[in-house]
Structures are given as C-alpha cells and as structure tokens.
Write a protein that holds these residues in place. Structure first.
Motif, PDB file in Angstrom:
ATOM      1  N   PRO A  28       0.831  -1.308  -0.058  1.00 32.37           N
ATOM      2  CA  PRO A  28      -0.083   0.085  -0.101  1.00 32.37           C
ATOM      3  C   PRO A  28       0.663   1.312   0.008  1.00 32.37           C
ATOM      4  O   PRO A  28       1.945   1.337   0.384  1.00 32.37           O
ATOM      5  CB  PRO A  28      -0.843  -0.257   1.224  1.00 32.37           C
ATOM      6  CG  PRO A  28      -0.078  -1.348   2.001  1.00 32.37           C
ATOM      7  CD  PRO A  28       0.650  -2.246   1.241  1.00 32.37           C
ATOM      8  N   ILE A  29       0.329   2.407  -0.451  1.00 35.57           N
ATOM      9  CA  ILE A  29       0.924   3.559  -0.544  1.00 35.57           C
ATOM     10  C   ILE A  29       1.845   3.977   0.695  1.00 35.57           C
ATOM     11  O   ILE A  29       2.616   4.798   0.694  1.00 35.57           O
ATOM     12  CB  ILE A  29       0.025   4.646  -1.450  1.00 35.57           C
ATOM     13  CG1 ILE A  29       0.882   5.936  -1.590  1.00 35.57           C
ATOM     14  CG2 ILE A  29      -0.866   5.062  -0.303  1.00 35.57           C
ATOM     15  CD1 ILE A  29       0.216   6.574  -2.750  1.00 35.57           C
ATOM     16  N   TRP A  33       5.421   5.261   1.203  1.00 36.34           N
ATOM     17  CA  TRP A  33       5.623   6.370   1.724  1.00 36.34           C
ATOM     18  C   TRP A  33       6.737   6.480   2.867  1.00 36.34           C
ATOM     19  O   TRP A  33       7.437   7.439   2.701  1.00 36.34           O
ATOM     20  CB  TRP A  33       4.235   7.099   2.012  1.00 36.34           C
ATOM     21  CG  TRP A  33       4.425   8.487   2.675  1.00 36.34           C
ATOM     22  CD1 TRP A  33       4.265   8.743   4.004  1.00 36.34           C
ATOM     23  CD2 TRP A  33       4.768   9.675   1.930  1.00 36.34           C
ATOM     24  NE1 TRP A  33       4.517  10.395   4.005  1.00 36.34           N
ATOM     25  CE2 TRP A  33       4.990  10.659   3.056  1.00 36.34           C
ATOM     26  CE3 TRP A  33       5.287  10.063   0.673  1.00 36.34           C
ATOM     27  CZ2 TRP A  33       5.198  12.247   2.664  1.00 36.34           C
ATOM     28  CZ3 TRP A  33       5.690  11.550   0.353  1.00 36.34           C
ATOM     29  CH2 TRP A  33       5.438  12.233   1.268  1.00 36.34           C
ATOM     30  N   ARG A  83       1.579  11.116  -1.225  1.00 36.57           N
ATOM     31  CA  ARG A  83       1.790  10.963  -2.739  1.00 36.57           C
ATOM     32  C   ARG A  83       3.041  11.698  -3.190  1.00 36.57           C
ATOM     33  O   ARG A  83       3.434  11.140  -4.684  1.00 36.57           O
ATOM     34  CB  ARG A  83       0.733  11.449  -3.295  1.00 36.57           C
ATOM     35  CG  ARG A  83      -0.747  10.833  -3.056  1.00 36.57           C
ATOM     36  CD  ARG A  83      -1.709  11.373  -3.734  1.00 36.57           C
ATOM     37  NE  ARG A  83      -3.104  10.977  -3.626  1.00 36.57           N
ATOM     38  CZ  ARG A  83      -3.584   9.792  -4.138  1.00 36.57           C
ATOM     39  NH1 ARG A  83      -2.562   9.344  -5.309  1.00 36.57           N
ATOM     40  NH2 ARG A  83      -4.599   9.239  -3.675  1.00 36.57           N
ATOM     41  N   LEU A  98       4.281   8.985  -5.808  1.00 37.75           N
ATOM     42  CA  LEU A  98       3.767   7.647  -5.380  1.00 37.75           C
ATOM     43  C   LEU A  98       2.237   7.856  -5.853  1.00 37.75           C
ATOM     44  O   LEU A  98       1.495   8.776  -5.762  1.00 37.75           O
ATOM     45  CB  LEU A  98       3.829   7.463  -4.145  1.00 37.75           C
ATOM     46  CG  LEU A  98       5.095   7.449  -3.070  1.00 37.75           C
ATOM     47  CD1 LEU A  98       4.843   7.105  -1.992  1.00 37.75           C
ATOM     48  CD2 LEU A  98       6.055   6.454  -3.920  1.00 37.75           C
ATOM     49  N   GLU A  99       1.671   6.649  -6.657  1.00 40.77           N
ATOM     50  CA  GLU A  99       0.539   6.550  -7.029  1.00 40.77           C
ATOM     51  C   GLU A  99      -0.219   5.214  -6.555  1.00 40.77           C
ATOM     52  O   GLU A  99       0.420   4.274  -7.004  1.00 40.77           O
ATOM     53  CB  GLU A  99       0.530   6.845  -8.601  1.00 40.77           C
ATOM     54  CG  GLU A  99      -1.035   6.585  -9.190  1.00 40.77           C
ATOM     55  CD  GLU A  99      -0.870   6.474 -10.817  1.00 40.77           C
ATOM     56  OE1 GLU A  99      -1.666   6.192 -11.230  1.00 40.77           O
ATOM     57  OE2 GLU A  99       0.348   6.552 -11.325  1.00 40.77           O
ATOM     58  N   PRO A 100      -1.273   5.328  -6.087  1.00 41.70           N
ATOM     59  CA  PRO A 100      -1.924   3.985  -5.634  1.00 41.70           C
ATOM     60  C   PRO A 100      -2.315   3.121  -6.686  1.00 41.70           C
ATOM     61  O   PRO A 100      -2.996   3.905  -7.542  1.00 41.70           O
ATOM     62  CB  PRO A 100      -2.981   4.378  -4.645  1.00 41.70           C
ATOM     63  CG  PRO A 100      -3.315   5.692  -5.005  1.00 41.70           C
ATOM     64  CD  PRO A 100      -1.946   6.454  -5.431  1.00 41.70           C
ATOM     65  N   ARG A 105      -1.316  -2.098  -4.086  1.00 39.35           N
ATOM     66  CA  ARG A 105       0.052  -1.731  -4.919  1.00 39.35           C
ATOM     67  C   ARG A 105       0.196  -0.223  -5.076  1.00 39.35           C
ATOM     68  O   ARG A 105      -0.582   0.385  -5.254  1.00 39.35           O
ATOM     69  CB  ARG A 105      -0.380  -2.161  -6.410  1.00 39.35           C
ATOM     70  CG  ARG A 105      -0.413  -3.712  -6.312  1.00 39.35           C
ATOM     71  CD  ARG A 105      -0.691  -4.308  -7.678  1.00 39.35           C
ATOM     72  NE  ARG A 105       0.718  -4.715  -8.242  1.00 39.35           N
ATOM     73  CZ  ARG A 105       0.844  -4.938  -9.499  1.00 39.35           C
ATOM     74  NH1 ARG A 105      -0.150  -4.844 -10.325  1.00 39.35           N
ATOM     75  NH2 ARG A 105       1.970  -5.519  -9.758  1.00 39.35           N
ATOM     76  N   THR A 106       1.436   0.041  -5.321  1.00 41.95           N
ATOM     77  CA  THR A 106       1.847   1.535  -5.492  1.00 41.95           C
ATOM     78  C   THR A 106       2.957   1.532  -6.750  1.00 41.95           C
ATOM     79  O   THR A 106       3.965   0.908  -6.821  1.00 41.95           O
ATOM     80  CB  THR A 106       2.399   2.099  -4.118  1.00 41.95           C
ATOM     81  OG1 THR A 106       1.555   1.802  -3.139  1.00 41.95           O
ATOM     82  CG2 THR A 106       2.938   3.472  -4.336  1.00 41.95           C
ATOM     83  N   ARG A 107       2.780   2.636  -7.626  1.00 42.36           N
ATOM     84  CA  ARG A 107       3.596   3.047  -8.484  1.00 42.36           C
ATOM     85  C   ARG A 107       4.543   3.970  -7.841  1.00 42.36           C
ATOM     86  O   ARG A 107       4.085   5.336  -7.422  1.00 42.36           O
ATOM     87  CB  ARG A 107       3.081   3.643  -9.729  1.00 42.36           C
ATOM     88  CG  ARG A 107       3.991   4.013 -10.664  1.00 42.36           C
ATOM     89  CD  ARG A 107       3.528   4.695 -11.955  1.00 42.36           C
ATOM     90  NE  ARG A 107       2.072   4.248 -12.492  1.00 42.36           N
ATOM     91  CZ  ARG A 107       1.558   3.361 -13.271  1.00 42.36           C
ATOM     92  NH1 ARG A 107       2.311   2.478 -13.956  1.00 42.36           N
ATOM     93  NH2 ARG A 107       0.371   3.354 -13.204  1.00 42.36           N
TER      94      ARG A 107
END
Length: 176
Positions: A28-29, A33, A83, A98-100, A105-107
């Motif tokens: 998770p983001i 983070w 983010r 960061l993108e959820p 999952r996180t990009r």
C-alpha cells in the motif's frame, strides 16, 4: 516489485536534464511513503546513511554519514503525503511520486533533476544500486549495505548507462 523504467535520461518541459526510474510495489502507498519520507526507511537505501527531514515546504533536509561526501543540507520543495516529496540535494532536485494502484499496490517514480547534464550516467548508476536496495528492503529480504556496496557493480552499471547514451563525464566521488 516490477521495474517499469530501469533508468532513462530525459529533458523536462523546462529543458532541465533528468534521470527517471519507476517501480510498482505490491505494498500500500502508506508503506512505500514511509520508505521515502521517514529517516528510518531511507536509511536502508538512500545514498546518505543519515538523513533528517522537516516535512514542510521550505523545511531543511540534512545529509550525513557518507565517507565519500561531506555533510550537506537541502530544502523541501514540496510535500503531499503520501503521494509526493521533493527536495534539493546539492544542485539537484529529487522528486518521489507515489500513485496508488488499488489498495495494495503503488507506483513509485523517482526523478532526479540534474544540475549538470554530464552527471546523468553517474547518478543513474548510483540510483540503480540504491533502488535495488529499496526493492530488497520493501520485500522484506536482507540487503547489502547500499552505502558500501560492491564498486564493480556500480562500474558495470555506469558503463551500461554510458553505452546507452546517457550524458557522462562528471567526477565520481571517491574515485580520484
């Protein structure tokens, strides 16, 4: 972890040079983070083993503990938990975006905006090693110390980035 961009050179819309990396983590983001905004998370992979951050725009960032580099400081450019974090480091800027991607999952995108174009291959090789340590730590596996990793790996990565056409020629700390 999936690598979607292993390190590319680009020029931003304002013509500044940069290198960019991208990963997708099965976390998770909030977990990702913590790895980019908490000194305890950064200690596992960031080039400076000791870093402090005042997470507010204009806040101070301090970098220390690297025997190849003098202690230095930077400024927080922007922060939007969980983010975005951007700060200066020397003459460069580091942008962590960061993108959820769903709940788990996180990009993760790292963009190193370069003060000098000829640092692209050098910095890309360094980030490649550091992000490998981040990948390993994020997955809960033991990692080599990113601050004292094998020089041959950096040399091979650097040579690969130069062969791929990334600008090069900048001095390398700790190498003459």
């Amino acid at each position: 972890m999936i690598t979607t961009n292993s390190g590319t050179y680009l020029e931003l819309d304002d013509a500044r040079p940069a290198v960019r990396f991208q990963r997708i983590y099965d976390h998770p983001i909030e977990k990702v983070w913590a790895l980019v905004s908490d000194p305890a998370g950064l200690a596992h992979w960031f080039p400076s083993p000791e870093i402090t951050l005042e997470l507010t725009p204009g806040g101070t960032v301090t970098f220390s503990g690297d025997p190849r580099m003098p202690e230095s400081s930077g400024r927080i450019i922007s922060v939007d938990p969980p983010r975005r974090l951007a700060f200066t480091w020397g003459g460069d800027e580091l942008h962590f975006d960061l993108e959820p991607l769903g709940e788990h999952r996180t990009r993760f995108t790292l963009t190193n905006v370069l003060q000098d174009r000829d640092t692209a291959a050098r910095n890309a090789a360094g980030w490649d090693l550091c992000l490998s340590a981040l990948d390993t730590h994020a997955d809960g596996r033991p990692a080599e110390d990113p601050h004292n990793g094998p020089a041959a790996s950096w040399d091979e990565l650097y040579d690969g980035y130069v062969a791929a056409g990334l600008p090069s020629g900048a001095p390398v700390p700790g190498k003459g």
